[in-house]
Design a protein around this motif. Structure first.
Motif, PDB file in Angstrom:
ATOM      1  N   LYS A 125      -0.955   4.304 -14.631  1.00  0.00           N
ATOM      2  CA  LYS A 125       0.159   4.095 -13.707  1.00  0.00           C
ATOM      3  C   LYS A 125       0.433   5.370 -12.916  1.00  0.00           C
ATOM      4  N   PHE A 126       0.564   5.220 -11.604  1.00  0.00           N
ATOM      5  CA  PHE A 126       0.937   6.326 -10.730  1.00  0.00           C
ATOM      6  C   PHE A 126       2.309   5.999 -10.138  1.00  0.00           C
ATOM      7  N   ILE A 127       3.314   6.826 -10.456  1.00  0.00           N
ATOM      8  CA  ILE A 127       4.679   6.566 -10.012  1.00  0.00           C
ATOM      9  C   ILE A 127       5.162   7.735  -9.171  1.00  0.00           C
ATOM     10  N   SER A 128       5.540   7.440  -7.933  1.00  0.00           N
ATOM     11  CA  SER A 128       6.034   8.472  -7.015  1.00  0.00           C
ATOM     12  C   SER A 128       7.552   8.550  -7.121  1.00  0.00           C
ATOM     13  N   GLU A 129       8.058   9.785  -7.389  1.00  0.00           N
ATOM     14  CA  GLU A 129       9.509   9.955  -7.531  1.00  0.00           C
ATOM     15  C   GLU A 129       9.865  11.403  -7.248  1.00  0.00           C
ATOM     16  N   ASP A 130      10.827  11.587  -6.322  1.00  0.00           N
ATOM     17  CA  ASP A 130      11.298  12.932  -5.976  1.00  0.00           C
ATOM     18  C   ASP A 130      10.142  13.858  -5.575  1.00  0.00           C
ATOM     19  N   ASP A 131       9.311  13.379  -4.656  1.00  0.00           N
ATOM     20  CA  ASP A 131       8.182  14.155  -4.128  1.00  0.00           C
ATOM     21  C   ASP A 131       7.164  14.548  -5.199  1.00  0.00           C
TER      22      ASP A 131
ATOM     23  N   ASN B  74       0.817  -1.220   0.000  1.00  0.00           N
ATOM     24  CA  ASN B  74       0.000   0.000   0.000  1.00  0.00           C
ATOM     25  C   ASN B  74       0.847   1.265   0.000  1.00  0.00           C
ATOM     26  N   ARG B  75       2.137   1.122   0.299  1.00  0.00           N
ATOM     27  CA  ARG B  75       3.043   2.276   0.318  1.00  0.00           C
ATOM     28  C   ARG B  75       4.054   2.223  -0.821  1.00  0.00           C
ATOM     29  N   SER B  76       3.779   1.379  -1.795  1.00  0.00           N
ATOM     30  CA  SER B  76       4.688   1.243  -2.927  1.00  0.00           C
ATOM     31  C   SER B  76       4.781   2.548  -3.717  1.00  0.00           C
ATOM     32  N   ASN B  77       5.933   2.759  -4.362  1.00  0.00           N
ATOM     33  CA  ASN B  77       6.098   3.989  -5.162  1.00  0.00           C
ATOM     34  C   ASN B  77       5.453   3.869  -6.538  1.00  0.00           C
TER      35      ASN B  77
END
Length: 536
Positions: free
Chosen positions: A524-530, A509-512
């Protein structure tokens, strides 16, 4: 004294099942004493008693803890005979009271009042359940706290020592196999040519084989065969691992009594009786329940009286060497072939079923167990990498993704909203450093696995999910990989599996990277550098 009378000493219903200081028949007492096996726990008890000085400053309380029937009374009776002096007082069984109107709790309170007022040490044999009860009900609050400290933390106090049979497992999984020193030595005591029982057997054998007690003599002789004993030990290990059945001295001796004394052959008694708590479990492992091509062909051939001549030749050998007459059904023969599987005899007709009786699940489990408990990087790394990636993680991922089996190796289905599936990305693998660091030879029949979450690095390294795997969970994981879907009979193991899945979900659930996937679309939702990048 006759052989059949001496056998009665083994039974749990015998007056000799529990050691007291007032046994009557000296001959039967000698038979029982001849069966005693001294084990490491006795050495530790005797060493602790030897350290107790005769002055009040070194007074101690020693609790010998365990389950009913594991030999507490026998051990303490021997200790009392060796250390019979006014500076050590023994209470062999804490479930007993001194007077008919006293309770066991009241008796213990009285013992501790005398201990507080006196200058002696106190040695108590106590069931672990009774120890828990006394930790709640003892009149002395200080004693309550010391007992609770042990029960919760397994810690001894300076003046309170606890020796627990549970810390001396009956089976040991070694680097190259498994062994049970306790069971092996006890079987030797029962069947060795120098034993009381064997000498009585020889004296009565000729007459006994032609009497109503024939089965007792045939079964005892069969049990004396070391290859049959090897099968019995293997079966007991399975019962211990699969059903968590503790094997005490009393239950094991009673098992041997039931195998020998019931009015059928030993191999039928082993899988048909239920008057012993071990035998209640052995029924589940009855080899006649196996359905294989070789066994089914034998059953059909037996029923149609169309088995080859080599079976008749083998039956003649059974009669001449083991005194086993024609059996009444095919099930009995399958059980017989099973207990003879390590024995060469005659034309070895029974060896045709060796592969059917192979304990592949047990052997595979023990192999992975050893690589965790006796981890050697060069030797174990390859085997464990294969186990974690191709078996353990693959089975867990298949269980999680049962509604989306098409997902890739690092994708996990975490929820569904209408037509969309929510997919998380996790890279999992074995944590070899944790495995090497935690080589706990616990002897409890399970091993700890360590799955590293590669996507969640911090200053302490990648997070690790640790959990225990017993043979039941291992079996379920194996079956899941083959496409099995759990049912209500797997409830207890599935609870364990779901706990593991929930812990992995905390990371998922906390995957980037989170994907929303439908039949025709994927976001696709990708979290990177805030920042969060969105891809269609």
């Amino acid at each position: 004294m006759r052989f059949v009378d001496a056998l009665g000493v083994l039974s749990k219903s015998s007056s000799y099942a529990v050691s007291t200081e007032h046994d009557l028949d000296k001959n039967l007492v000698n038979v029982k004493e001849n069966l005693y096996v001294d084990m490491p726990i006795e050495t530790d008890v005797m060493e602790l008693l030897a350290k107790i000085a005769e002055k009040s400053q070194s007074r101690k309380v020693i609790f010998l803890c365990g389950s009913s029937g594991d030999g507490k009374s026998e051990l303490l009776l021997r200790a009392k005979q060796k250390y019979d002096n006014p500076y050590i007082k023994f209470h062999l069984d804490a479930t007993h009271s001194f007077e008919p109107h006293d309770t066991a709790i009241g008796t213990l309170d009285k013992l501790f009042r005398e201990f507080e007022a006196g200058s002696h040490s106190l040695v108590i044999g106590i069931n672990i359940g009774m120890l828990g009860n006394y930790a709640e009900e003892a009149e002395n609050l200080c004693i309550r706290e010391k007992l609770k400290k042990y029960l919760e933390l397994k810690e001894n106090s300076e003046d309170f020592n606890f020796i627990n049979f549970e810390d001396y497992p009956k089976f040991e999984i070694t680097e190259d196999g498994y062994k049970s020193e306790f069971i092996t030595r006890l079987l030797q005591k029962i069947t060795s040519p120098s034993s009381e029982l064997y000498q009585l057997f020889l004296k009565d054998e000729l007459e006994g084989l032609n009497s109503a007690d024939q089965f007792k003599f045939v079964n005892y002789k069969l049990l004396c065969n070391e290859h049959v004993q090897k099968v019995l030990i293997e079966l007991l290990l399975k019962i211990r691992l699969f059903r968590n059945q503790f094997i005490t001295a009393r239950t094991f001796l009673d098992l041997i009594y039931e195998l020998i004394a019931k009015k059928d052959y030993l191999f039928n008694n082993l899988f048909c009786c239920n008057e012993n708590e071990i035998l209640e479990k052995s029924i589940e492992f009855d080899p006649s329940r196996l359905r294989t091509k070789t066994i089914d062909r034998f059953v059909i051939g037996y029923e149609l009286d169309s088995l080859p001549n080599d079976f008749d030749i083998f039956k003649q050998k059974l009669k001449t060497e083991l005194m086993i007459d024609d059996l009444k059904d095919s099930k009995s023969y399958i059980r017989l072939f099973y207990i003879l599987k390590f024995l060469d005899m005659g034309n070895n007709y029974h060896k045709k079923f060796t592969d059917d009786f192979a304990e592949n699940l047990l052997l595979n489990y023990l192999e992975i167990y050893r690589h965790h408990i006796y981890y050697v990087s060069a030797k174990s790394k390859s085997a464990l990498r294969n186990f974690y990636n191709k078996e353990l993680i693959n089975a867990i991922r298949g269980y999680i993704n049962k509604k989306a089996p098409y997902l890739k190796d690092d994708q996990f289905l975490i929820s569904e909203y209408d037509e969309y599936k929510v997919i998380s990305h996790l890279k999992l693998g074995p944590d070899f450093s944790a495995i090497e660091k935690n080589q706990s030879k616990n002897g409890k029949g399970f091993f700890d696995v360590y799955i590293r979450i590669k996507d969640f690095s911090d200053e302490k390294g990648d997070p690790t999910v640790q959990f225990s795997v017993d043979i039941n969970l291992y079996e379920l994981l194996s079956r899941l990989r083959a496409g099995y879907r759990p049912n209500k009979n797997d409830r207890s193991v599935v609870v364990m599996l779901n706990e593991i899945v929930n812990r992995l979900f905390n990371f998922a659930n906390r995957s980037n990277q989170i994907n929303f996937k439908s039949v025709s679309n994927e976001i696709k939702f990708i979290s990177e550098d805030d920042c969060i990048e969105v891809e269609y």
